[in-house]
Every structure is written in C-alpha cells, then in structure tokens.
Design an enzyme around this catalytic site. Structure first.
Site, PDB file in Angstrom:
ATOM      1  N   GLU A   1       2.332  -1.591   7.892  1.00 32.18           N
ATOM      2  CA  GLU A   1       2.387  -2.350   6.804  1.00 32.18           C
ATOM      3  C   GLU A   1       3.791  -3.125   6.964  1.00 32.18           C
ATOM      4  O   GLU A   1       3.828  -4.475   6.501  1.00 32.18           O
ATOM      5  CB  GLU A   1       2.661  -1.496   5.456  1.00 32.18           C
ATOM      6  CG  GLU A   1       1.845  -2.355   4.395  1.00 32.18           C
ATOM      7  CD  GLU A   1       1.790  -1.616   3.134  1.00 32.18           C
ATOM      8  OE1 GLU A   1       1.407  -1.995   2.183  1.00 32.18           O
ATOM      9  OE2 GLU A   1       2.335  -0.157   3.301  1.00 32.18           O
TER      10      GLU A   1
ATOM     11  N   HIS B   1      -1.340   8.688  -4.790  1.00 34.30           N
ATOM     12  CA  HIS B   1      -2.325   7.663  -4.144  1.00 34.30           C
ATOM     13  C   HIS B   1      -3.826   8.225  -4.782  1.00 34.30           C
ATOM     14  O   HIS B   1      -4.288   9.291  -4.219  1.00 34.30           O
ATOM     15  CB  HIS B   1      -2.459   7.948  -2.678  1.00 34.30           C
ATOM     16  CG  HIS B   1      -3.222   6.949  -2.040  1.00 34.30           C
ATOM     17  ND1 HIS B   1      -4.133   6.168  -2.616  1.00 34.30           N
ATOM     18  CD2 HIS B   1      -3.403   6.674  -0.730  1.00 34.30           C
ATOM     19  CE1 HIS B   1      -4.994   5.574  -1.829  1.00 34.30           C
ATOM     20  NE2 HIS B   1      -4.608   5.882  -0.624  1.00 34.30           N
TER      21      HIS B   1
ATOM     22  N   HIS C   1       0.817  -1.210   0.148  1.00 37.49           N
ATOM     23  CA  HIS C   1       0.142  -0.085   0.078  1.00 37.49           C
ATOM     24  C   HIS C   1       0.866   1.260   0.117  1.00 37.49           C
ATOM     25  O   HIS C   1       0.741   2.231  -0.800  1.00 37.49           O
ATOM     26  CB  HIS C   1      -0.806   0.027   1.383  1.00 37.49           C
ATOM     27  CG  HIS C   1      -2.025   1.225   1.431  1.00 37.49           C
ATOM     28  ND1 HIS C   1      -2.908   1.334   0.232  1.00 37.49           N
ATOM     29  CD2 HIS C   1      -2.109   2.156   2.323  1.00 37.49           C
ATOM     30  CE1 HIS C   1      -3.444   2.261   0.669  1.00 37.49           C
ATOM     31  NE2 HIS C   1      -3.070   3.037   1.709  1.00 37.49           N
TER      32      HIS C   1
END
Lengths: 418, 80, 418
Positions: free
Chosen positions: C318, C344, C307
């Site tokens: 993460e 993003h 991500h």
C-alpha cells in the site's frame, strides 16, 4: 438518465456454458432447441436421505480437462464451472485478453451458494480433528468471490472485478453492473455466474426454502405454469459471457451475437410472490424504457418459472399487465424446466439461451411440459421459428428480487441502451 | 508418528497438497526453489501444516517460496 | 445533467461502541478495542484475539422475531441501517426509486457453522441430518438476505442487492450503490456492509495462512499497521450503513449533506488470490480512476484512509501504491488505518471506514493509527501515529484490498464541492 446512456449499448461477443444438458454451446444449444430433458436422480448425493432427489447435475465434467491441477486443489466445483465457462466464452469471442489494454478487461460474477462442498470438507476437518487441520485454501475457495478472483487471475484480467449476491435475479443484475463499467470506459467484461450446490450440507440449506420439487420422477419434477407445478428442480452449472463496448467490438472485427439493450430491477419482499407481479412488471418496463423500446417490441419472453403456483400466477399476471392483449400471442418459454434451476447461474444460462435464440431465430421449448394453465403462448414440444429482434429475460429471487434484461438482435437498429 | 519421509514421499505429499507435479529428484536439487516448481506461499503453508501434524516438523518452522525443497527436507526430524 | 451522490445518513455498529457517536469517539481517541475472543472458546487456535462488538440486540431495539430470524451480521446491519435512516429523515419517497446495496464477504458463516455442528453431530456425519437444522438456515446460505432484510426495514422496492467481493465488499457496496443513483436507477440508496466472522471456521482459515496476528498475550497492541513489529491483522466485526441520495434530491428537501460520494473504481492484480504485487500498481490505478471519476486531482487529497491491515505484505504494497499515486506529495498527506483500533471486519470494514471518512470531513479531524511504535523502514509515510489530528479536509480517499487480487477506491468530498 446519464448522457452516456444512448447509443453505446454493450454487445455480447462470446458465450460459454457448462450446463446439465451440455458442455459448451455446441452441446447446449441443440439440447435446449430439442427440449432435451436432463433432470435425473442426484448422483453426487449418494446416499440421499433428503426429500429432494431429482436435479440438474452436470455430468461428464472432469476438472482435469478444464482447470490446471494446481488450481483444482484450491477451488470448489463452482469455480471449476466458472473457469471452464470463461475459457469457452473467450474462445467463442476469439478475444485474447492479452490483446486488450491492461486494466480495461474485467470480470463480474453473480453468486448464491458459494463453494459449499469445499467448505463442508474443511469445516468437517475443523470439528472432527481440530483447527490445525483446516487447509490454506479454505480462505479462498468457499467465499462468493472465488470465481471472479480465479477467473481474473487465470486470464490476466486486471480490469474491474465484482461479485453480486442478489438472489437468482443477480444473474441479470450482473449484466447491468458490467454495463456500468463499460459505459465508464472499460473495454470488455466477462460476466456470468456458477453454482454447485449438491453436497449434503448445501442440500440441507436449500430444503428450508420450501420451494424445491420433491417429485422423484425426472419427467415431471419441474412443471412450471402447469396445474402440477410443485416446486423447481435445483441445478448446478454456470455460464460466462464476453460483453464488450460496442465500438471496441466493431473495431476488432468481432462477431456481435446480441445487444444488451436494457435492464430493470425491483424488490417486492421476501417470499411475497403475490407482490412480484408488480415487481416484474416494473422491472420489465424499466428495461424496455432503457432500451428505447415498448412492450409491443417484445418478440419472446424467457420466463423465471419458479414452478410455485403463486409465483407462476404472478409471473403470468406481470406479462398480462405488460403486454396487454398480446400476452396470449407472444411466445414465452422456460428452457430451464429441462435442466433445472441453478440459482444465480439460472438467469445467466437464460441470457445465454436468449442470445442463441436470437442467433438461430428459434424460441426453444419448455421441456417436459404438456399444458399451460394460463392464457399464455407457452412454447411446448418443438422449438418455434420466430423472426426474433427483441427478447425479454425475466428472473426472480426467492428473497424478493425481480429483474428483467432486454436483448436485441445485432442487426436491430439501436435506439437506447444500457 | 511416522517421521521418515523419503524425497519421493515428500514429493508425493507436495503434489497432493498443492496440485503441482513434483518428483523426488526435484526435491534434492539444491538449485530449485518452490517458486521454480510453481508452489506458491499458500501451497507451502498447506505442506508445512501437514508435515507439522503428521511428521514431527516443529510448529515454529517457516519456509518461503524462494527457498528450496531441500531446505524443507532438512526440517524433517532426524535429517538436520 | 450529471447526477451526483450525497451522504445524508450514517449508522455504525463497531467494536468499542454501538452507534456513530461511540464509534467516532473511539477512533479519534487512539484507544483500541482488540481483546481476547469471547464469542467462542478459542483454545487451540493460533490467533485467539479479535475486535468484538458488545452488541445486545434487545437493547439495540430488535424484536424477538428479528433476533430469532437474523444471523448476527444481519442484526448489525439492521441496527446500523435504522440509525442511518433516522438521521437522513428521507420522509416520503417513491419506494420504486429507493434501493439497497449491502456488502458482506462471508455472510451467514456463523449460522452456517452453528447449524453444521448441530446437523453433523460435531463433524461426525458427512451426510448431515436436515431435521436438526434451524428453519432459517436457508437464509445463511446466501447473503442476498442481508440486503432483503434492510430493504424491508426502509420499505425499498427499487434495486436491492448484496455485493460479496470479499474484503473490498464494503467499499464496493457503497460504490455500486452510488452508481445506481448516478445512472438513474434510484434516487436514494441505503448502502453499507456488515460482517460477523468471529467463528471457529473463519478464525481457523486465517490461522491456516497465518494472516492474523498471534500476539495473544497483548491483544490491545496486536493490530499494528505500518509498524515494524506487525504480524498480521486482528479479525473484527461490525457494520456501517450510509444513506446515499441524489444531491439535488437531498438539497430540494433541505437535508443536511455530510459528504459526497464522488468517485469509485476497482481494479484487479490478476496475480494471486492472496498475494500482492510489490509495486502497488493496481491499487494506484483504482485510486486514479476513482479520482478521475470524481474530477479530483491527486494533489487535492487531504487524507488517505488506508486498507492498513497490518500484514507484512499489505502495508508495504500500500505504501508503494500511495507513492505511485501521490508522487512527491506522498509524505505530506496523512494516511491512517483505523483497523489498528477496531480490527479488520472483512467485508464490513470498507463501509465502516467510509463512515469514518465522512465523519473526518464533517469534523475536520483525521483519525490516527494506533500502536505505531517503531516505524518500518519500508513504510515511510505520515501514518498519523497514536493521536488524531485536526485538519480541514476537502477530499478524502479510502482504499481497500481483498482476496482475489481486488483493489477498490472510493473518493469522498465536501458537500458543497461542485
């Protein structure tokens, strides 16, 4: 078909409803059964300069009774409905999420309009006062995933989450998506949807659909399948259902209210209601096939009931094609004529109604409607006692989706299943 | 710009922004953090933004939920 | 017989270049497409940088009518779908067995905001003037129209739906689309996601929670996943579409199979709408479930597409999740974030990242993480800094994390893997 499809149909064990005609099934079912008319001038839109004045509004709902104050400030009204409906559904199912293995209880919601009222307030602050006036909750209140997120957090559900924005028909598709998780081993899902589209900007957006009733008379504003059909009355509200893996529900001794036996979905083009007859037919046939049933097994139909002359005619045609000569004898109904059409939540409310109808052996009436212009057995006036084993729920979206869901009485032999 | 906020005023502002009931007494308690009160990071950002807009708190001010309302009070002008 | 899912077409609209070729060139070059916002005047906003698409709808082949009707994100999706559909060359297929599953987090926000400004006289009127609205405003209220527009382009009459689960929508749409094939609801599904969120309200809402980078004086180096000096994500826009096809269906017609979508799962942290747990338990769980479904062991993963948003908490979270999933092998598996180069794009990015993963499998190249200058001691994996790396790949994992606490994972494998 996947081998996992047979004999493992998901079951409904809890229903929670926040609707214009009642909060909770204890209020909702008697109102639906008796054909109570809950359409009224829109109180949340005062002044209301718009041509649409009659709608199904949830009255008597105070967030304080349902939602923690800390959560109320960070959520739109549509999420308040979803949280309240989820709470009711869990209680109805007598299922404590903490008693389910972590990661095996999830939530999926259908959406259409999102948290528009919250969004309008924040966007007004931006354009009136400047960017630094936009609050921190805009990022989590307006988007379509707000309900699934808050219901997951509020109830400790760490299983799969999902959000479908698939028109009104998404309210049925979400049961198929949740069924997909249950087939893959998840134990339980909260499934539903909520809408609260009565701030000025949301109304401004809906007007462009050209499908909303402009009648000012609540008694005649939403008249599907009649010669007077001239659009639907919009509504707000929501419903959530607890849907469980059948084996898990039996092991915990849950009361099974209905079996979610089959689903089908098709698409026939934006605003092509003329083509939706084929679309609905194929969706319904697919749902029945998945359930291991035939059209002869259908005991009652819950209609989409767009109340657009072309759309109504297409739905009647779909039933004629599906049911053949039985089309004029199978009881069909549109209870939402009494409380309005709440977009993605409308189909979920129809599923809730169908579950209750199976439980009570009654097909509720289409409120406010006195005649039917098609050769259909539209239930009007009083609820009709029927030994219901199999009911078909139809839903159609304004952007071309057609979906069907087959629900069965829990004591019916299970021959197929999602 | 009104910069003089009493602990009670600040408590009311926090309650309004975050939905969490907070009293003036809790504001001055040095051992109590925002986490203890149930005010999370998003809520705190809303509180800070309002104090920056309306009450002269520095644009660069930052505060985390593990800190206390007393530390927030200290950020107000004239209260160092 | 288990039905498996092949990828037979790809289309991409991304910052730095329109089309799959330009996209792949950019993300393997290590160059970045982040820059000052030009789509509106960002003066007065905290974050004034973004990764924008240099997108000319006329040049991209859209008609005047389409350009008038479609919001920017729908235009992106249409162009990406056209490219993917051309590559797949599906030819004659039963339209009732052809589905569409598109993702978006904020949908028609751009048009909603534009029309809000017009109907409210720049925020001066709460009761907006419906007469000043565009005739297509109703399409912006619900991103159901996104999937409908794509369905019309490819002639789909099967299940057509939009997934709107926030920032995991791009992974979820492909995962959900793959399930439609696995479960026998469709043989071909056009799946992907699109987003055009670079508008004042969306920039302001991320400003309000300080989620986006404020490195306004150095936009090219602002997106710094896993770097010690990261300060948030850079907002992006774009779309990617994958043509998914039942594997035997693709093989029978001799189609080139680029990859298989072998596994998909989502789990939720039930913790906070924006906050993440420090241990990464739920993301690891989602990944483990997706691998189980794909019948792949964690040891077989050759590349993890992270991500990697570049917020302080995400990258730590993460990293913890990958340690949990990969154990002692964690340091040997390349992990990278293409958000470092293309920003993003919320609901779209998951599909764009899956397009990158499919291309990585095809070319045997791992795209790098740009701007990783100073390692963060808390992020201790091999993030492939600056430069793409050749590596034969058999199994690729892509993960995403979104508001609502949602964690999603998709596993892609080589076409020939059984």
């Amino acid at each position: 078909m996947s081998p996992a499809r047979t004999g493992s149909a998901p079951v409904v064990t809890g229903v929670g409803v926040i609707a214009p005609n009642g909060l909770g099934v204890g209020e909702f079912w008697p109102a639906v059964r008796d054909g109570h008319l809950a359409l009224a001038p829109i109180g949340r839109l005062e002044p209301n300069p718009y041509p649409v004045t009659v709608a199904g509004e949830v009255t008597g709902f105070e967030p304080a009774g349902w939602v923690e104050p800390r959560i109320t400030v960070q959520t739109d009204r549509f999420t308040h409905f979803a949280l309240a409906a989820a709470d009711l559904a869990l209680r109805d199912a007598a299922l404590d999420p903490a008693a389910v293995e972590p990661f095996e209880f999830g939530v999926m919601t259908a959406g259409y309009s999102g948290g528009v009222e919250f969004g309008q307030r924040e966007i007004e602050r931006l354009w009136r006062h400047g960017p630094e006036h936009v609050g921190p909750y805009q990022s989590i209140a307006w988007f379509y995933a707000a309900c699934s997120g808050q219901v997951s957090i509020g109830n400790g559900l760490r299983g799969p989450s999902g959000v479908l924005v698939a028109d009104e028909a998404g309210g049925l598709d979400i049961f198929a998506a949740a069924g997909g998780e249950l087939r893959r081993g998840v134990r339980a899902m909260l499934v539903g949807g909520a809408e609260a589209p009565f701030c000025p900007y949301a109304m401004c957006c809906q007007l462009g659909l050209g499908l909303l009733s402009t009648s000012g008379d609540p008694a005649t504003a939403y008249q599907p399948f009649t010669k007077r059909a001239g659009g639907f009355a919009p509504a707000e509200g929501g419903a959530m259902l607890v849907v469980e893996n059948a084996g898990a529900a039996h092991r915990r001794g849950a009361t099974v209210q209905a079996v979610v036996a089959g689903h089908g979905a098709t698409y026939t083009g934006r605003r092509r209601f003329d083509r939706s007859a084929q679309g609905l037919l194929r969706a319904a046939a697919g749902a029945l096939a998945e359930a291991g049933l035939t059209p002869d097994d259908v005991d009652a139909v819950f209609l989409d009931a767009m109340a657009d002359p072309l759309a109504d005619a297409a739905e009647a045609e779909a039933l004629r094609l599906l049911l053949g000569e039985r089309a004029s004898r199978v009881p069909v109904t549109a209870p939402k004529a009494g409380y309005g059409r709440s977009y993605s939540a409308a189909a979920v409310l129809d599923v809730a109604t169908a579950v209750l109808a199976l439980e009570h052996g009654l097909v509720p009436p289409t409120p406010g409607v006195r005649e039917c212009r098609f050769d259909l057995d539209l239930v009007i006036g009083a609820a009709r006692p029927v030994d219901l084993r199999t009911v078909l729920v139809l839903s159609r979206g304004v952007y071309g989706g057609n979906s069907a869901l087959v629900l069965r009485h829990p004591e019916s032999p299970i021959s197929g299943g999602m | 710009m009104d910069t003089r906020l009493s602990p009670d005023d600040l408590a009311a502002l926090i309650s309004r922004c975050t939905g969490v009931p907070v009293t003036g007494e809790q504001i001055t308690d040095p051992d109590r953090t925002f986490d203890d009160l149930g005010v999370d990071s998003l809520g705190l950002m809303g509180v800070l933004a309002e104090l920056q807009r309306e009450h002269g708190v520095s644009k660069n001010a930052d505060l985390r939920p593990h800190q206390s309302p007393r530390e927030l009070l200290a950020l107000l002008p004239g209260r160092a | 017989m288990t039905r498996r899912v092949a990828v037979t077409g790809l289309g991409v609209v991304a910052p730095g270049g329109i089309g799959t070729k330009a996209f792949w060139e950019l993300i393997t070059s290590g160059r970045t497409a982040t820059r000052p916002i030009t789509l509106f005047d960002p003066d007065g906003f905290r974050s004034r940088i973004a990764a924008e698409c240099d997108f000319d709808p006329v040049h991209a082949g859209l008609t005047t009518a389409e350009i008038t009707r479609m919001d920017r994100y729908v235009q992106f999706a249409s162009v990406a779908a056209d490219e993917a559909w051309r590559q797949a060359q599906v030819g004659v297929t039963d339209p009732w067995r052809l589905g569409v599953c598109m993702g978006s987090a904020v949908g028609g926000t751009t048009l909603l905001e534009q029309d809000y400004v017009a109907t409210s006289q720049r925020g001066q009127q709460w009761v907006v003037d419906a007469g000043a609205a565009s005739p297509f405003l109703h399409c912006a209220l619900s991103p159901a129209t996104l999937a409908a527009e794509v369905a019309d382009r490819v002639g789909a009459c099967g299940p057509v739906r939009t997934v709107s689960s926030g920032c995991t929508a791009g992974l979820d749409a492909v995962g959900h689309g793959a399930r439609l094939i696995e479960d026998g609801q469709a043989d071909v599904v056009v799946a992907g996601a699109s987003e055009s969120p670079i508008s004042p309200i969306t920039v302001a809402c991320f400003d309000a929670i300080r989620a986006t980078s404020a490195r306004n004086d150095d936009p090219a180096h602002a997106a710094r996943p896993f770097d010690r000096d990261r300060d948030g994500f850079v907002l992006g826009e774009g779309a990617a579409v994958l043509v998914l096809e039942e594997l035997d269906h693709a093989r029978r017609r001799g189609a080139e199979v680029l990859a298989q979508v072998a596994g998909f799962a989502t789990r939720s942290n039930a913790h906070h709408m924006t906050g993440l747990t420090t241990e990464g338990v739920e993301m690891a769980e989602a990944a483990r479930r997706a691998l189980d479904h794909a019948r792949v062991a964690p040891d077989e993963i050759g590349y993890v597409n992270a991500h990697g948003s570049g917020t302080r908490q995400n990258d730590r979270h993460e990293t913890a999740a990958f340690h949990r999933l990969l154990g002692e092998r964690a340091h040997q598996v390349p992990v990278s974030s293409i958000k470092s180069m293309i920003g993003h794009s919320l609901g779209a990015i998951g599909s764009i990242e899956l397009a990158a993963c499919a291309l990585a499998l095809v070319h045997g190249v791992v795209p790098p993480t740009a701007n990783l200058e100073t390692p963060d001691p808390e992020c201790d994996l091999d993030y492939v800094p600056h430069t793409a790396r050749e590596r034969r790949l058999d199994v690729v994992l892509s993960v995403g994390s979104g508001f609502g606490g949602f964690q999603s994972a998709v596993v892609l494998t080589r076409p020939e893997r059984s």
